[in-house]
Write a protein that holds these residues in place. Sequence first.
Motif, mmCIF file in Angstrom:
data_model
loop_
_atom_site.group_PDB
_atom_site.id
_atom_site.type_symbol
_atom_site.label_atom_id
_atom_site.label_comp_id
_atom_site.label_asym_id
_atom_site.label_seq_id
_atom_site.Cartn_x
_atom_site.Cartn_y
_atom_site.Cartn_z
ATOM 1 N N LYS A 55 101.209 1.244 137.517
ATOM 2 C CA LYS A 55 101.911 -0.140 137.639
ATOM 3 C C LYS A 55 101.656 -0.898 136.505
ATOM 4 O O LYS A 55 102.041 -1.991 136.390
ATOM 5 N N PHE A 56 100.995 -0.628 135.586
ATOM 6 C CA PHE A 56 100.630 -1.510 134.502
ATOM 7 C C PHE A 56 101.447 -1.803 133.397
ATOM 8 O O PHE A 56 102.393 -0.751 133.140
ATOM 9 N N ASP B 40 94.595 -4.951 129.577
ATOM 10 C CA ASP B 40 94.033 -3.621 129.997
ATOM 11 C C ASP B 40 92.356 -3.770 130.135
ATOM 12 O O ASP B 40 92.174 -2.766 130.925
ATOM 13 N N ARG C 57 87.417 1.646 133.936
ATOM 14 C CA ARG C 57 88.521 0.811 134.082
ATOM 15 C C ARG C 57 88.957 1.217 135.442
ATOM 16 O O ARG C 57 89.201 2.553 135.810
ATOM 17 N N ALA C 58 89.609 0.146 136.344
ATOM 18 C CA ALA C 58 89.997 0.535 137.561
ATOM 19 C C ALA C 58 91.620 0.183 137.852
ATOM 20 O O ALA C 58 92.174 0.457 138.839
ATOM 21 N N ILE C 59 92.110 -0.021 136.562
ATOM 22 C CA ILE C 59 93.370 -0.644 136.762
ATOM 23 C C ILE C 59 94.471 0.597 136.934
ATOM 24 O O ILE C 59 94.233 1.842 136.355
ATOM 25 N N ASN C 60 95.384 0.273 137.721
ATOM 26 C CA ASN C 60 96.413 1.565 138.093
ATOM 27 C C ASN C 60 97.419 1.516 137.083
ATOM 28 O O ASN C 60 98.367 0.691 137.116
ATOM 29 N N TRP C 61 97.455 2.348 136.296
ATOM 30 C CA TRP C 61 98.097 2.439 135.042
ATOM 31 C C TRP C 61 99.687 2.816 135.423
ATOM 32 O O TRP C 61 100.745 2.868 134.557
#
Lengths: 414, 414
Positions: free
Chosen positions: A79-80, A58, A73-77
């Motif tokens: 799809k996480f 993460d 944070r740039a993660i697309n959650w």
Amino acid sequence: MNIANSLKNIFASTNFNKLKFDPRRTLIKQAKVALNEGNLIVEFHDETEAYPSVWLRDNCTCPECFHNDSHSRAINWDKFDVGVSPISVDVNKDKLEIKWSDNHRSIFTEDWLRNRSFEGSKQAKYLEENYRPKKILWDGTEFTKILKTYSYREVMTKDEILYCFLKDLAIYGVVLLKDAPMDPSANSKLSQKIAFVRETHYGKEYVITSKPGTNNYAYLSSLLQQHTDLPYYEYNPGVVFLHYVVQTESEGGQNLLTDGFFVAEKMRREMKEHFELLSTVHVNWSDYGTEDFVKFCNIFRTPVISLDSFSEIASVRYSIPQRDSFFSVPLEKVTSWYHALKEFTKLLDKHCAKFKVESGNILVFDNTRLTHGRVQYNDTKGNQRYLVGNYMDWDEIYSKMRILKNEMQEKQQT
Amino acid sequence: MNIANSLKNIFASTNFNKLKFDPRRTLIKQAKVALNEGNLIVEFHDETEAYPSVWLRDNCTCPECFHNDSHSRAINWDKFDVGVSPISVDVNKDKLEIKWSDNHRSIFTEDWLRNRSFEGSKQAKYLEENYRPKKILWDGTEFTKILKTYSYREVMTKDEILYCFLKDLAIYGVVLLKDAPMDPSANSKLSQKIAFVRETHYGKEYVITSKPGTNNYAYLSSLLQQHTDLPYYEYNPGVVFLHYVVQTESEGGQNLLTDGFFVAEKMRREMKEHFELLSTVHVNWSDYGTEDFVKFCNIFRTPVISLDSFSEIASVRYSIPQRDSFFSVPLEKVTSWYHALKEFTKLLDKHCAKFKVESGNILVFDNTRLTHGRVQYNDTKGNQRYLVGNYMDWDEIYSKMRILKNEMQEKQQT
């Protein structure tokens, strides 16, 4: 918790990747994946730390996962995958490279990892140094010892002094500034130096003089019982700045100041039932009136002592004038609540500091923690007590403290 | 609780003053002092109420005890006797006159007393009508039904419409304003109509356009995942006003909006362990950066779901970008917390409303309750999405609602 010890059992029962260790080329000795607990175990040369796999994924610091410009944070959650696990872990000098089950690769530096230890005492140290300093509670008899005095001019011109001033304010809840200019905008200049003023329905600034027929009980010269300001605000102002442009020369006018957290903690220890009532029974705090031709009608319901989810004291509200006659509480609790409030009042009085701020000084105090009041005084034609007050919130003050601290540390390193 | 019934036992076992009742000259039938419970029992012609003696004395409305100009209690609590009791009670038409053990006399009118009933259902009614209206939670599928639309011009010119707009905002957490002027100050004019803007480290107003290399992740045209604004503020802004001066004409840019309270309550019912984690594990929300050459470094630690002391949901915070990599939580809670957050994220997605605000409209929503996001869009030379946003806090909004309601009631009575 000693992580190294507590993880012995995990190591004993788990298959993990043991990585070759070459002391000449690495600072991290080895990394082991204890998959049964979902944690990655990292052996540094001097200690062992455990990091949850999902947390590592993460917090991947690559440009795809972390937006550097906004430190975000740039993660697309959407799809996480929270079930993500490391497939392989490589140690390269002071870096850890992880290949993940979602085909991503992450690299973490030793510094980054060590700073984010999950060991309780290290987390506590991080929070005390970076989040908020620990408050030191005080009895009125200790007031002259805990009251730190700063020069207004120095606070306004030297960042190290400004930092110390704010830190003392956070720790003790009160600081005195000496030799402020007689300029009534001294407060607002100081607030702008820190960040910005907190506006309320009394405006951005208020003048306190004796005004018979006032809309606020604080604007009288009679005894001002101890209270916290604006308890009827859900967002009660964090810090009060009171600039004594003209102090009264009459015999009265002494300041009263009590550490409400000290009193509340004393009550928690010594009068458990009273504490229970004052920290659970919701009071209707209220203020109705008109200021500068604009009406206000504030009500906020919350106990005298607000606790956070750790049962730590978050805020103390106390005000005889602003406690509404509407008391929306089960009948059977009312009388015992009144007895608890009376004991709290006695404690505020017993543990109170009494002093008199001089003309030209600014008294700064934590309005979510301290109660303040004033002894009766008398204006004369030649001497009219004249105070300018304003507010700031703790969000801004803690933010400024962190910035100043970081800048000082950067200076030291260069 | 039916007070009349529950007090039968008290009457049976207590000596109290029975006052003569003359139906021709009084509205209050009689007052009885049930001293064993410390309550004064008042029989009105249609019902019986109980009032705690100490509360009555504390709320004496005489000029010595109550300062009318400031609507404030003026009693000196250092001298206040919480053991005070009535010596005699006289009924005179619609007034109750009490002589107290501290030699004071108080007079209470029937209206004053009835309004302040200690009967649970009446207190609840008072609070719903005068404190805060009850929220109605909604699923995304109900969005078109619950979304109330108002004309900006009408809200700005008609107090009844402004009141309805604010009330719907409080109840549903979202309202749409149509036909706002293209003037970028439309938001701030509206805020000034209500009270005043809430300032943050992003200023009093912010422009949202696509800005590569931004200090805030919201200033990009890529997918903006659902979030609440400024979760790293202890005083997180209460209400967001988003003025769509120019909406994107590209295919994307749809608004995403979910009632976080609906989702949190669903989780409380259906996923108890996840709810427990999200309402107790403290997240380090954070934002570091520079705005208008001023640095900020905000951190606030609080759970995703904040509960008040009644275990009611007080606030929802959710933001993937502003969740710090420093996670000061016991190691053993981390992985299960991540699973809970993933379920919360899925629920936000599942119960989301998707729509597209048109140019010239203002979307207003509760930032302590709703999450909001936006689908990716593309600017062109001729069409650059341009939003102006600002904040207000609920203290001001509820205050304005009470004032407007009182004024409307006064109008009706004249």
